[in-house]
Design a protein around this motif. Structure first.
Motif, short mmCIF file in Angstrom:
data_model
loop_
_atom_site.label_atom_id
_atom_site.label_comp_id
_atom_site.label_asym_id
_atom_site.label_seq_id
_atom_site.Cartn_x
_atom_site.Cartn_y
_atom_site.Cartn_z
N VAL A 1 0.96 -1.06 0.02
CA VAL A 1 0.06 -0.14 0.03
C VAL A 1 0.81 1.31 -0.11
O VAL A 1 0.77 2.15 -0.74
CB VAL A 1 -0.97 -0.02 1.22
CG1 VAL A 1 -1.49 1.39 1.54
CG2 VAL A 1 -1.86 -1.03 0.96
N LEU B 1 -8.80 4.87 -4.47
CA LEU B 1 -8.32 4.23 -3.08
C LEU B 1 -8.70 2.64 -3.39
O LEU B 1 -7.96 1.83 -3.11
CB LEU B 1 -9.62 4.65 -1.88
CG LEU B 1 -9.69 3.60 -0.84
CD1 LEU B 1 -8.50 3.73 0.06
CD2 LEU B 1 -10.88 3.93 -0.08
N THR C 1 -5.21 1.47 -4.69
CA THR C 1 -4.46 1.07 -3.49
C THR C 1 -4.94 -0.14 -2.96
O THR C 1 -3.89 -0.88 -2.94
CB THR C 1 -4.62 2.24 -2.43
OG1 THR C 1 -4.39 3.46 -3.25
CG2 THR C 1 -3.63 2.12 -1.59
N LEU C 2 -6.18 -0.39 -2.75
CA LEU C 2 -6.60 -1.52 -2.14
C LEU C 2 -6.09 -2.77 -3.00
O LEU C 2 -5.62 -4.07 -2.43
CB LEU C 2 -8.01 -1.61 -1.88
CG LEU C 2 -8.38 -0.63 -0.60
CD1 LEU C 2 -9.99 -0.64 -0.44
CD2 LEU C 2 -7.85 -1.14 0.75
N THR C 3 -6.49 -2.68 -4.29
CA THR C 3 -6.13 -3.73 -5.19
C THR C 3 -4.67 -3.97 -5.26
O THR C 3 -4.29 -5.52 -5.14
CB THR C 3 -6.72 -3.42 -6.45
OG1 THR C 3 -7.97 -3.08 -6.47
CG2 THR C 3 -6.39 -4.58 -7.48
N GLY D 1 -2.68 -3.78 -2.72
CA GLY D 1 -2.45 -4.35 -1.35
C GLY D 1 -2.98 -5.53 -1.44
O GLY D 1 -2.18 -6.48 -0.92
N LEU D 2 -3.98 -6.09 -1.95
CA LEU D 2 -4.66 -7.33 -1.96
C LEU D 2 -3.86 -8.30 -2.78
O LEU D 2 -3.55 -9.41 -2.56
CB LEU D 2 -6.18 -7.16 -2.63
CG LEU D 2 -6.70 -8.62 -2.62
CD1 LEU D 2 -7.40 -9.06 -1.51
CD2 LEU D 2 -7.90 -8.43 -3.53
#
Lengths: 235, 295
Positions: free
Chosen positions: B85, B196, B199-201, B203-204
């Motif tokens: 992230v 956002l 970013t989450l993708t 990180g995932l």
């Protein structure tokens, strides 16, 4: 001309890269009004909608919704301020089915239509709710694109050429839907080449040419101005 | 002893199992790569390094904090996901909308730095990491003995792949992700916070790689280069499945793993290149990949 406008655009300039495409556009829409932008291809109608939404980022001037400045907001906050966008290319997602397309835009305010109301207004969409979004006919895709923003509680919908490329019977149907939305008090900014369609719903017209507003007049003057319009629009 | 096509049956079953295990890692890693590429249009060359970081996180948690395998399965992906992230916010996000080559170069550089740093600290040799006591030993399946840990890896990877697929295909968040993959600007104009979501993708995707790394630790040992050995094959899997296709990445991962295992039995000389031969054929016949959409 008494109440303050719901959406107020003043001296809006916009650029695509280096090319200056909007030149000091002024525009007012009051609550419950339907306002139509007329103009030839390339006059800047779609660009005006994209600049108001913030999809076109390079802008100067004033865009206020209920007095709140929209120009400084990131793109995803503009919808939350109460604008619903129905793009010219409709923007139906191929990897989502009809129901997922319908449910995609997040709710921005109370008072949007319920899914039941939407399916009553658009029975075709209910029948085909499990189909892939882009498997719908052009007219159904247009209805889906409109239905999608009615659910969110948006105060104003920006509707870009909803009748483009559609059969007369579908155009008729979309006209009925807009009349129904007007009755419910929805505020609509419509871009339309087909002013025979627009006259059924528009309270006022703006005429654009080369990225500028060149004229504005109330809906009932449309007939008297036909010759002038034919000349400017070249139809 | 029974034979199948002239090959002793236990040898065949053994190689199919090894193929399934390798395929499990191919599937989990190519899944993350496909999700990241689909939405961010970034070819994440750091994916192998993130897998390695996951394994090292488990190893370090055990060595320095006494935290065992089960908790590491949760913590290592969270740690690596958090690092990813930060990378996305500070570096990758500056590269959106320009030539994908820059993203590839940045992530390739990150992978080299990470792998170099871990080689400097821990040496190139692998560190052993024991499987948890509950999963040691072997199971007699009747036709072969299967180490329990290996069976666990196959089952766990299937659950992880299915879970990720369900997340993407059946949830609202997944609908945002699919729609933004097609037209991010419009999804953002509807009010979805797409930055956002990106970013989450990322990180995932990195967390998935780290999870695979923890699962791999007891099988392959924990070494700084474990990811770079694997990532080239995983890229081939993604190309065969179709860039950006989730289901394609999963199915192709398992199938190519098993095909590679079978090649070891029937024509061992070709086993290290079979995946690349298949990739070349697929690129010739279906350039968008087996599950890819032609554009």
């Amino acid at each position: 001309m008494s109440s303050a406008p719901l959406l107020e655009v003043r001296g809006l300039n916009a650029w695509y890269g280096e090319s200056h495409v909007l030149h000091g556009v002024d525009l007012d829409i009051r609550e419950g009004e339907t306002v139509t932008l007329l103009g030839r291809n390339g006059a800047g109608k779609t660009t005006t909608l994209r600049a108001i939404m913030g999809i076109l980022r390079r802008r100067e001037g004033v865009i206020r919704l209920r007095g709140r400045d929209l120009l400084g907001l990131p793109l995803h906050k503009v919808a939350k301020a109460g604008l619903g966008y129905v793009p010219e290319e409709r923007g139906i997602f191929a990897s989502l089915n009809v129901s997922e397309n319908l449910m995609l835009p997040p709710t921005v305010a109370e008072g949007g239509m319920s899914v039941e109301e939407i399916y009553t207004l658009f029975p075709n969409l209910h029948e085909r709710r499990s189909s892939q979004g882009t498997k719908l006919s052009g007219g159904e895709q247009q209805m889906l694109a409109i239905a999608r923003v009615l659910r969110t509680g948006a105060k104003i919908i920006l509707l870009d050429e909803p009748t483009e490329g559609l059969a007369p019977v579908i155009v008729q149907r979309i006209g009925d839907v807009l009349v129904e939305l007007k009755k419910r008090g929805m505020t609509i900014l419509l871009v339309e080449q087909n002013f025979r369609f627009a006259r059924k719903v528009a309270d006022r017209f703006y005429l654009m040419e080369d990225g500028r507003m060149v004229n504005a007049f109330p809906g009932h003057e449309l007939d008297a101005r036909m010759d002038e319009l034919h000349e400017v629009l070249g139809v | 002893m029974s034979t199948i096509f002239g090959v002793p049956a236990p040898a065949l079953y053994g190689q199919i199992l090894i193929g399934l295990i390798n395929g499990s890692f191919y599937a989990m890693l190519s899944l993350g790569l496909a999700v990241i590429f689909g939405l961010l249009r970034i070819i994440n060359f750091a994916h192998g390094a993130q897998y390695m970081l996951g394994a090292f996180a488990a190893y370090l948690l055990l060595s320095y904090a006494g935290i065992g395998y089960w908790l590491a399965l949760v913590l290592a992906p969270l740690i690596v996901g958090a690092v990813a992230v930060v990378i996305e916010r500070t570096m990758l996000s500056r590269l959106y909308g320009i030539d994908p080559l820059y993203g590839l170069l940045l992530t390739f550089g990150l992978a080299l730095i990470l792998e170099g740093a871990f080689r400097y600290w821990f040496g190139a040799a692998g560190q052993p990491y024991a499987a948890p006591a509950q999963l040691t030993g072997a199971l007699n399946l009747g036709f072969m003995f299967m180490p329990i840990y290996r069976g666990w890896v196959v089952v766990a990877s299937l659950v992880i792949c299915l879970g990720t697929w369900l997340l993407i295909e059946k949830t609202r968040l997944g609908a945002y992700l699919r729609a933004a993959t097609e037209n991010a600007t419009l999804v953002q104009a509807f009010g979805v916070n797409v930055p956002l979501l990106l970013t989450l993708t990322y990180g995932l995707g990195a967390a998935l790689a780290a999870l695979a790394g923890v699962l791999a630790a007891p099988i392959y040992q924990v070494s700084p280069l474990m990811g770079s050995n694997l990532i080239i094959i995983v890229f081939a899997v993604v190309v065969v499945g179709g860039m950006g296709s989730i289901l394609g990445a999963i199915v192709t991962g398992y199938v190519l793993g098993v095909l590679e295992g079978l090649t070891k039995v029937f024509y061992p000389e070709a086993s290290s290149i079979v995946i690349f031969v298949i990739m070349a054929i697929v690129l010739l016949v279906r350039p968008a990949g087996l599950f890819g959409r032609e554009e």
